[in-house]
Design a protein around this motif. Structure first.
Motif, short mmCIF file in Angstrom:
data_model
loop_
_atom_site.label_atom_id
_atom_site.label_comp_id
_atom_site.label_asym_id
_atom_site.label_seq_id
_atom_site.Cartn_x
_atom_site.Cartn_y
_atom_site.Cartn_z
N LEU A 56 31.44 22.41 66.34
CA LEU A 56 31.28 22.81 67.74
C LEU A 56 29.81 22.84 68.12
CD1 LEU A 56 32.42 23.77 70.42
CD2 LEU A 56 32.47 26.10 69.48
N ALA A 57 28.97 23.39 67.27
CA ALA A 57 27.53 23.45 67.55
C ALA A 57 26.94 22.06 67.69
CB ALA A 57 26.83 24.25 66.44
N GLU A 58 27.34 21.17 66.81
CA GLU A 58 26.83 19.79 66.88
C GLU A 58 27.29 19.09 68.15
OE1 GLU A 58 28.03 18.02 63.18
OE2 GLU A 58 26.43 19.02 62.06
N LYS B 238 25.49 20.61 71.03
CA LYS B 238 24.03 20.54 70.89
C LYS B 238 23.37 21.91 71.07
CE LYS B 238 23.52 15.67 72.28
NZ LYS B 238 24.49 15.19 71.43
N VAL B 239 23.98 22.91 70.43
CA VAL B 239 23.43 24.27 70.42
C VAL B 239 23.47 24.76 68.97
CG1 VAL B 239 24.11 24.81 72.80
CG2 VAL B 239 25.67 25.34 70.91
N SER B 240 22.80 25.86 68.71
CA SER B 240 22.79 26.40 67.35
C SER B 240 24.04 27.23 67.09
CB SER B 240 21.55 27.27 67.14
OG SER B 240 21.63 28.45 67.91
N LYS B 241 24.33 27.41 65.82
CA LYS B 241 25.43 28.30 65.44
C LYS B 241 25.14 29.72 65.91
CE LYS B 241 25.18 27.05 61.10
NZ LYS B 241 24.12 26.03 61.20
N ALA B 242 23.87 30.12 65.82
CA ALA B 242 23.48 31.46 66.28
C ALA B 242 23.74 31.63 67.77
CB ALA B 242 22.01 31.72 65.97
#
Length: 69
Positions: free
Chosen positions: A22-24, A27-31
């Protein structure tokens, strides 16, 4: 926003893999995803829009009190 508090969570391999995917894709971080999910949960709880599916009333020192509920 300056963050000064840290939280550690344990995820299953499947949950972690799904979070990475999902993060990929987003295009956001897991945090960032974690903060967003927690923020939305707290907002819904503040508006009484969500009943948490957790036995919170029966939790004592990390263990569920089997006599409750």
């Amino acid at each position: 926003m300056a963050s000064k508090n840290r939280l550690t969570v344990n995820l299953s391999d499947q949950e972690f893999s799904a979070l990475v995917d999902l993060a990929e894709r987003a295009k956001v971080s897991k945090a960032w995803l974690g903060r967003k999910a927690i923020s939305e949960l707290l907002e819904r709880a503040q508006r009484d829009e969500q009943q948490l599916p957790l036995p919170l009333a029966g939790v004592k020192r990390g263990k569920r009190n089997e006599n409750v509920g």
